[in-house]
Design an enzyme around this catalytic site. Structure first.
Site, PDB file in Angstrom:
ATOM      1  CG  LEU A   1      -9.825   2.540 -11.029  1.00 52.22           C
ATOM      2  CD1 LEU A   1     -10.098   3.835 -11.922  1.00 52.22           C
ATOM      3  CD2 LEU A   1     -10.050   1.174 -12.100  1.00 52.22           C
ATOM      4  NE  ARG A   2      -3.800   2.888  -3.457  1.00 48.96           N
ATOM      5  CZ  ARG A   2      -4.849   3.168  -2.711  1.00 48.96           C
ATOM      6  NH1 ARG A   2      -5.656   2.294  -2.267  1.00 48.96           N
ATOM      7  NH2 ARG A   2      -5.144   4.469  -2.365  1.00 48.96           N
ATOM      8  CB  ALA A   3      -5.628  -3.575  -8.013  1.00 49.98           C
TER       9      ALA A   3
ATOM     10  CG  ASP B   1      -6.146  -1.167  -1.709  1.00 48.15           C
ATOM     11  OD1 ASP B   1      -5.879  -2.165  -2.711  1.00 48.15           O
ATOM     12  OD2 ASP B   1      -6.364   0.166  -2.080  1.00 48.15           O
TER      13      ASP B   1
END
Length: 691
Positions: A274-276, A193
């Site tokens: 919420l990194r995506a 990720d």
């Protein structure tokens, strides 16, 4: 090897990898690229070629940390900087697989710091990579704590060195590129990720394209400078486009409709956190700048999703990264900005000439007319033919089907699916090892709890301050100490000895003979092995798989870090035939002997999955006993997973466990639930501390 880099524009195919690298060159905030692919696909060649396209950077004179003279890092160890500046190409820093923590973040001379009060710091690879490219080949083979250091620095843009109260920090912003071959092991999902984008690549199967790759490579090897000169104009144009996109990037607008699509896609694919969403937004903006636009389009969002989401959708180590593009298109369409409706102007119908033969459209009066086709739903029943008959034959019958009988021991049956994995008991190798850091057996490691001190055998890296002061204190009068400072000598320094956990080699020896072939039984056995594979993945172990059936034993999976490949081999495992138990154990003995030569610090754990039977009666069981004695003589820690079932049990698997000096557990006892009640009953001498 030539110092002339292979030109980026000379590489054939691999459009997704090319785009992912270029987008990160335009906007390093995207977060880097993880390149997954088989060996020999020019992953390293393309990454090294990218560095030649990056614009030159201005660096403060004499700064070892590549500070920008227009905005120098106030915490730079080389500050204050002189007024001058120098220009140089952006660096490509390659990280070797065996790199140490000190080589990455830099090292402090603790002896000099304590004895003289001087903060002597030697910059590491993160300092060299600042404002350039950090390339990690085979990132999946790095130790976890090393990967954590790299990804934390990439996320925060800063590197920290802390040693016994001495602290140094500096800026470390770089384009992070990692390559890996999935067959050699996977990265943990939380580490996956941290890479902004991922790209899957494979060698082309087009003969003409493969021929062009070979042709260009041979031309480059024959004359690297001449080959590069032929692509010089294309390289210059591409570098100029990167620089222009960087200038345009701050002007690109991410409108609410595009942002709504980005968040809707991330929610629809159930990615964690919420990194995506942030990475997709940055990627879409970079795509617009790369195309010379100042607004993000739906196509930018679609491309960003294809690059940023596949590796974030894994839920367990056996899931392959991927993205359902039909679901992606549906989600984008559902959340697209609605178009304003326009009222069409009314028009008078044009007159038609029916002609001498009646209506122009043919009406419904003939078999070829638009309304003359029979309605299958309303028409009479007719016997199905062709594909319809095949589909009907495949439909479930109303007649209940009896379960298929188990195959005879001498016949081979098709592979059966594994049962659902579950959390298993923890098995450890006894004693204290010195292997690679992991989460299974006790070991002396670079990280963990400090248990004692010792004199350093090499450069001092982990100072044990209390022990050092205790060693120096009795000699202060003899050394002529007059002030408050301690007088330290080389022999006074002590280093920490830390106890943590190591990763092991878990070698599975699985009975695939006819005696294991009952479908429900083999489903449970495969589920148990799959659960142990999951446990090995979580504890960072290497795994291997030996199967025995028929006339001998086969090394189905040589020792590897890829549990994904192990799960795939397990799924394909057929059963049937005789039970050569001794052959399976002897093959395990040979594999472990070779692995001890390759990696003597990695201790093995043998897992034998069998009901204990052997074709050939007492003679075969005696041979299996002698093979087990060989393994026990090597001190091999072992577990026997007893798969015997039925009302009448011979206890052969437990006899084998005694010969191996191993612990024996049944399929039910393997589960972690209720372990405390089973530990005392199923301890063995070799694993007395493992249960």
């Amino acid at each position: 090897m030539s110092d002339v880099r292979y030109p980026f524009t000379a590489i054939v195919g691999m459009a997704d990898l090319r785009l992912g690298l270029l987008l990160n060159a335009v906007s390093p905030a995207v977060g880097g690229v993880l390149v997954r692919g088989e060996k020999g696909t020019a992953k390293s060649t393309m990454v090294r070629a990218l560095a030649g396209l990056l614009p030159a950077i201005a660096v403060a004179e004499g700064c070892r940390f590549a500070c920008d003279p227009a905005a120098p890092d106030p915490q730079c160890p080389d500050a204050p900087h002189p007024a001058g500046a120098e220009h140089r190409p952006a660096r490509l820093v390659e990280l070797p697989v065996g790199v140490t923590e000190d080589r990455i973040v830099g090292s402090l001379d603790l002896e000099q710091a304590l004895a003289q009060g001087v903060k002597a710091y030697e910059p590491g690879l993160l300092a060299q990579a600042h404002r350039g490219v950090l390339y990690i080949d085979e990132v999946n083979l790095l130790q976890d704590h090393v990967v954590d250091l790299l990804l934390d620095a990439a996320a925060m843009g800063r590197s920290y060195v802390e040693r016994e109260g001495v602290s140094v920090r500096h800026a470390a912003r770089f384009l992070l590129v990692g390559t890996m071959n999935p067959e050699e092991g996977e990265l943990r999902p939380q580490l996956l990720d941290r890479f902004g984008l991922t790209v899957e690549i494979a060698a082309t199967r087009d003969p003409a394209e493969r021929a062009e790759v070979v042709r260009r490579r041979l031309a480059y090897d024959a004359d690297p400078a001449g080959f590069a000169a032929r692509y010089q104009a294309a390289e210059r144009a591409l570098a100029q486009r990167i620089e222009a996109a960087r200038v345009l990037l701050p002007q690109v607008e991410l409108g609410d409709p595009a942002l709504r699509q980005i968040t809707a896609v991330c929610a629809a694919f159930e990615v964690d956190g919420l990194r995506a969403d942030i990475v997709m937004a940055r990627t879409a903006v970079a795509l617009a700048a790369w195309d010379g636009r100042t607004a993000v389009t739906e196509e930018d969002v679609r491309t960003a999703a294809r690059l940023a989401l596949p590796h974030r959708r894994r839920r367990n180590p056996f899931d392959a990264p991927g993205l359902d593009e039909e679901q992606l298109d549906r989600t984008l369409a559902e959340h697209a900005e609605p178009e304003e409706p326009t009222d069409p102007e009314p028009t008078d119908p044009e007159p038609t000439d029916p002609g001498p033969d009646g209506p122009a459209d043919g009406g419904s009066d003939g078999p070829g007319g638009g309304g003359g086709a029979p309605d299958p739903a309303a028409g009479p029943d007719v016997p199905p033919t062709g594909a319809e008959a095949e589909a009907e034959a495949d439909a479930p019958s109303a007649t209940p089907q009896l379960p298929a009988p188990a195959p005879a021991p001498g016949r081979e049956s098709a592979p059966v699916a594994a049962g659902d994995p579950y959390r298993t008991r923890l098995f450890k190798v006894p004693g204290t090892g010195h292997g690679a850091q992991g989460r299974r057996s006790p070991a002396e490691t670079d990280a963990g709890q400090t248990v004692r001190a010792r004199r350093p055998a090499g450069p001092l890296t982990r100072l044990h301050l209390t022990a050092t002061l205790q060693a120096a204190a009795p000699h202060q009068h003899a050394r002529g100490r007059t002030g408050r400072a301690l007088l330290l000598r080389q022999d006074d320094f002590r280093e920490q000895v830390r106890k943590g956990r190591e990763a092991n080699l878990v070698l599975f020896v699985v009975d695939a003979s006819g005696s294991m072939a009952a479908r429900q039984r083999m489903t449970a056995v495969k589920g148990a092995v799959l659960s142990l594979l999951m446990d090995a993945y979580q504890r960072r172990d290497k795994i291997g798989l030996i199967t025995f059936r028929g006339t001998g034993a086969e090394l189905a999976l040589p020792p590897t870090s890829s549990v994904e490949v192990g799960a795939a081999r397990l799924a394909q495992l057929p059963t049937g035939g005789r039970t050569p138990l001794a052959a399976g154990l002897l093959r395990a003995h040979e594999v472990l002997r070779l692995e001890r030569l390759r990696d003597p610090r990695r201790r093995p754990l043998l897992v034998v999955v069998t009901d204990g039977r052997a074709t050939g009666g007492r003679t075969a069981l005696a041979e299996a006993g002698r093979a087990a004695a060989l393994l026990a003589a090597q001190g091999t820690a072992a577990v026997v997973l007893d798969c015997e079932s039925g009302p009448v049990r011979l206890g052969l698997a437990r006899t084998l466990a005694g010969q191996l000096h191993a612990t024996a557990v049944t399929l039910d006892e393997l589960r972690a639930e209720g372990v405390a009640a089973l530990v005392q009953a199923h301890r063995s001498p070799s694993l007395r501390k493992a249960a």
